[in-house]
Design a protein around this motif. Structure first.
Motif, PDB file in Angstrom:
ATOM      1  N   SER A 172      44.447   2.011  54.315  1.00  0.00           N
ATOM      2  CA  SER A 172      45.512   1.131  54.834  1.00  0.00           C
ATOM      3  C   SER A 172      44.954   0.378  56.030  1.00  0.00           C
ATOM      4  O   SER A 172      44.123   0.900  56.781  1.00  0.00           O
ATOM      5  CB  SER A 172      46.742   1.946  55.221  1.00  0.00           C
ATOM      6  OG  SER A 172      46.399   2.920  56.178  1.00  0.00           O
ATOM      7  N   LYS A 173      45.387  -0.873  56.149  1.00  0.00           N
ATOM      8  CA  LYS A 173      44.919  -1.685  57.277  1.00  0.00           C
ATOM      9  C   LYS A 173      46.043  -2.630  57.661  1.00  0.00           C
ATOM     10  O   LYS A 173      46.671  -3.231  56.765  1.00  0.00           O
ATOM     11  CB  LYS A 173      43.685  -2.480  56.854  1.00  0.00           C
ATOM     12  CG  LYS A 173      42.936  -3.048  58.026  1.00  0.00           C
ATOM     13  CD  LYS A 173      41.669  -3.725  57.582  1.00  0.00           C
ATOM     14  CE  LYS A 173      41.078  -4.460  58.763  1.00  0.00           C
ATOM     15  NZ  LYS A 173      40.363  -5.627  58.423  1.00  0.00           N
ATOM     16  N   THR A 209      40.609  -4.828  43.465  1.00  0.00           N
ATOM     17  CA  THR A 209      41.321  -4.438  44.690  1.00  0.00           C
ATOM     18  C   THR A 209      42.801  -4.786  44.563  1.00  0.00           C
ATOM     19  O   THR A 209      43.154  -5.933  44.282  1.00  0.00           O
ATOM     20  CB  THR A 209      40.728  -5.172  45.920  1.00  0.00           C
ATOM     21  OG1 THR A 209      39.329  -4.957  45.913  1.00  0.00           O
ATOM     22  CG2 THR A 209      41.337  -4.676  47.219  1.00  0.00           C
ATOM     23  N   PHE A 233      45.748  -0.488  50.378  1.00  0.00           N
ATOM     24  CA  PHE A 233      44.790  -0.981  49.386  1.00  0.00           C
ATOM     25  C   PHE A 233      44.370   0.132  48.426  1.00  0.00           C
ATOM     26  O   PHE A 233      44.173   1.275  48.848  1.00  0.00           O
ATOM     27  CB  PHE A 233      43.500  -1.470  50.073  1.00  0.00           C
ATOM     28  CG  PHE A 233      43.745  -2.642  51.004  1.00  0.00           C
ATOM     29  CD1 PHE A 233      43.590  -3.944  50.541  1.00  0.00           C
ATOM     30  CD2 PHE A 233      44.118  -2.437  52.326  1.00  0.00           C
ATOM     31  CE1 PHE A 233      43.808  -5.024  51.389  1.00  0.00           C
ATOM     32  CE2 PHE A 233      44.340  -3.497  53.167  1.00  0.00           C
ATOM     33  CZ  PHE A 233      44.187  -4.800  52.713  1.00  0.00           C
ATOM     34  N   GLU A 241      46.459  -4.841  46.584  1.00  0.00           N
ATOM     35  CA  GLU A 241      46.991  -4.791  47.948  1.00  0.00           C
ATOM     36  C   GLU A 241      48.514  -4.839  47.897  1.00  0.00           C
ATOM     37  O   GLU A 241      49.088  -5.669  47.192  1.00  0.00           O
ATOM     38  CB  GLU A 241      46.446  -5.990  48.757  1.00  0.00           C
ATOM     39  CG  GLU A 241      46.936  -5.974  50.196  1.00  0.00           C
ATOM     40  CD  GLU A 241      46.424  -7.160  51.029  1.00  0.00           C
ATOM     41  OE1 GLU A 241      45.548  -7.895  50.529  1.00  0.00           O
ATOM     42  OE2 GLU A 241      46.920  -7.323  52.145  1.00  0.00           O
ATOM     43  N   SER A 272      49.089  -3.347  55.384  1.00  0.00           N
ATOM     44  CA  SER A 272      48.826  -3.315  53.941  1.00  0.00           C
ATOM     45  C   SER A 272      48.204  -1.995  53.497  1.00  0.00           C
ATOM     46  O   SER A 272      47.502  -1.331  54.260  1.00  0.00           O
ATOM     47  CB  SER A 272      47.884  -4.444  53.563  1.00  0.00           C
ATOM     48  OG  SER A 272      48.520  -5.679  53.748  1.00  0.00           O
ATOM     49  N   GLY A 307      52.837  -7.359  45.424  1.00  0.00           N
ATOM     50  CA  GLY A 307      51.432  -7.051  45.707  1.00  0.00           C
ATOM     51  C   GLY A 307      50.511  -8.132  45.173  1.00  0.00           C
ATOM     52  O   GLY A 307      50.970  -9.130  44.608  1.00  0.00           O
ATOM     53  N   THR A 308      49.201  -7.953  45.373  1.00  0.00           N
ATOM     54  CA  THR A 308      48.216  -8.894  44.825  1.00  0.00           C
ATOM     55  C   THR A 308      47.081  -8.089  44.199  1.00  0.00           C
ATOM     56  O   THR A 308      46.874  -6.919  44.530  1.00  0.00           O
ATOM     57  CB  THR A 308      47.615  -9.803  45.923  1.00  0.00           C
ATOM     58  OG1 THR A 308      47.018  -8.951  46.904  1.00  0.00           O
ATOM     59  CG2 THR A 308      48.641 -10.698  46.570  1.00  0.00           C
TER      60      THR A 308
END
Ligand code: ADP
Length: 465
Positions: A379-380, A452, A385, A454, A383, A437-438
């Motif tokens: 997590s960052k 990935t 991931f 997110e 978000s 999300g993406t």
């Protein structure tokens, strides 16, 4: 033909703006034509009035100039002969009117008649005339102006008849002048030509607009037709998939039962092999049906996403574990790790998120002949991931561009033997986006791929479900 009209009728009913634009196209030229006509009429009236005033003004100025010469026919003729140069010197008339004063006659009263004593046309001097207009002007002691139209050439002029009085106010002679409207007509026709040009230009623009609009109309009809066909296709896929699902599920169930009870049912080894081929094919068919159902749900906006704050790490770990056996069979080292400081509560639909993970991790194993598949979460900022990295066949930059398109599959020697529908990643991306999300991909041919995902971290303080 009839159906075409019906189609147009339906189309117009559903697209009222076309009726408005066609109405506008009729109304605008009509307004311009009406305005031009109105303008020309009022312009004509104004010109008429000013011409009449001009004629009356000229007669009055002549009367003033001749007040002391009315008794002498010679002086009167001399004045008439030189009138145009006097008049323009004295700025009595505009240069442009000079040639429009076509007649200037002075009469004496001669019993019942009027005798011409001075005229532009000297040959007529001495002749007697009898005219109602002259009599009226003479008797009323007041100038009369009459508009006369020459039907032979459609020209018209003003005839002004006014009694001439000497400085004591005694009526001595009668002045008759005619002022032609030619110069004014020329001005009017220039103005009219200009406004007709504007009208023609506007009509051309409107016709062009109409043509463009009719093409637009055709395109809109075509677009509606395509939309209809597309909806029919979606309905068909949805209906066909539903109808296929039940018999395929039954076949799959019985085949599984036969394989499981092979011993009890004394099924021979050879038949058991056939049954396992049937089972694999039925599973493929079942997956295809499931994919098609998902596509039609998404396209028709029927895909239900029931999001709740969920601990995504637990789900990622659990789905990865489901693939451990499959990975081992292919000699793939499958790992799942998380960062120490991890926030993993996100708003997702559990079933749909599981479907996404199965597709991405499943693909990583499917497209990796042997090697490693690493699933990492972190997590960052705000978000969360999920990164799925494999050391598989990878793909070229060009292939990567089409990866999320419906039915797209990379076709080469390495993928030939791998079965699939080309729908998985399209469905996955749609579901991820429905959950805010993406998904992105990084890949190198022959080296491996990194997918990935997110998702925004959940803002609610609720406990994860
Ligand atoms: P399929 O049913 O064909 O797997 P997907 O939509 O899941 O359909 O994937 C589309 C295509 O993307 C696949 O046919 C494959 O060529 C490529 N692909 C997907 N995941 C990977 C991966 N991890 N490594 C290499 N290629 C992949």
């Amino acid at each position: 033909m009839k159906t075409k009209f019906l189609q147009i009728g339906n189309f117009l009913r559903n697209n009222k703006q076309f009726i408005y634009s066609i109405a506008l196209m009729v109304v605008i030229p009509s307004v311009i034509i009406f305005n031009t006509w109105l303008f020309s009429q009022s312009f004509k009236d104004t010109v008429d009035q000013s011409l009449r005033d001009k004629a009356v003004g000229i007669s009055q100025s002549i009367n003033i100039s001749l007040a002391d010469s009315l008794d002498s026919p010679e002086k009167l003729q001399k004045y008439v002969t030189n009138w145009k140069s006097y008049a323009s010197n004295a700025k009595l008339i505009d240069e442009k009117y000079e040639n429009d004063v076509t007649a200037l006659d002075i009469f004496y009263r001669d019993n019942e008649n009027f005798k011409l004593v001075a005229s532009f046309d000297e040959d007529k001097v001495g002749q007697s005339y009898d005219s109602m207009a002259y009599v009226i002007a003479w008797n009323s002691n007041w100038p009369s102006a009459q508009k006369i139209i020459d039907h032979s050439n459609n020209n018209y002029y003003w005839l002004v008849v006014s009694p001439l009085t000497d400085s004591l106010g005694e009526k001595k002679a009668l002045l008759v002048i005619t002022l032609s409207a030619n110069a004014m007509d020329a001005v009017l026709s220039v103005a009219l030509t200009r406004s007709y040009l504007v009208l023609i230009f506007s009509v051309i623009v409107i016709i062009l607009l109409l043509l463009a609009n009719s093409r637009l109309f055709e395109h809109a009809m075509l677009y509606n037709k395509i939309k209809e066909i597309d909806a029919m296709k979606d309905d068909f896929i949805s209906m066909a998939s539903h109808e296929l699902r039940t018999p395929v599920t039954v076949i799959r169930g019985y085949v599984t039962m036969l394989i499981e009870d092979a011993q009890k049912l004394s099924i021979k080894e050879e038949a058991l092999q056939y049954l396992s081929v049937i089972k694999t094919s039925t599973e493929r068919l079942s997956n295809l049906i499931e994919d098609l159902l998902n596509v039609s749900r998404i396209e028709q906006g029927r895909m239900k996403i029931d999001s709740h704050p969920t601990d995504a790490w637990i789900m990622v770990e659990s789905v990865t574990n489901q693939f451990m056996v499959q990975a081992k069979e292919k000699n793939i080292i499958l790992s799942c790790t998380k960062e120490a400081e991890l926030k993993s509560i996100i708003d997702i639909d559990k079933d749909r998120f599981e479907q996404v993970l199965i597709n991405i991790i499943g693909n990583a194993i499917k497209y990796t002949p042997s090697g490693t598949v690493e699933v990492k979460v972190k997590s960052k900022d705000n978000s969360f991931f999920v990164m799925v990295k494999d050391s598989g066949i990878g793909m070229t930059a060009k292939e990567r561009e089409h990866l999320f398109e419906k039915f797209y599959r990379v076709r080469n020697a390495k993928t030939d033997a791998i079965v699939g529908t080309g729908l998985g990643l399209w469905i996955t991306r749609q579901i991820i986006e429905l959950m805010k999300g993406t998904i992105s991909v990084d890949s190198m041919e022959g080296v491996g791929s990194l997918f990935t995902l997110e998702f925004p971290l959940s803002k609610t303080e609720d406990k994860a479900v």
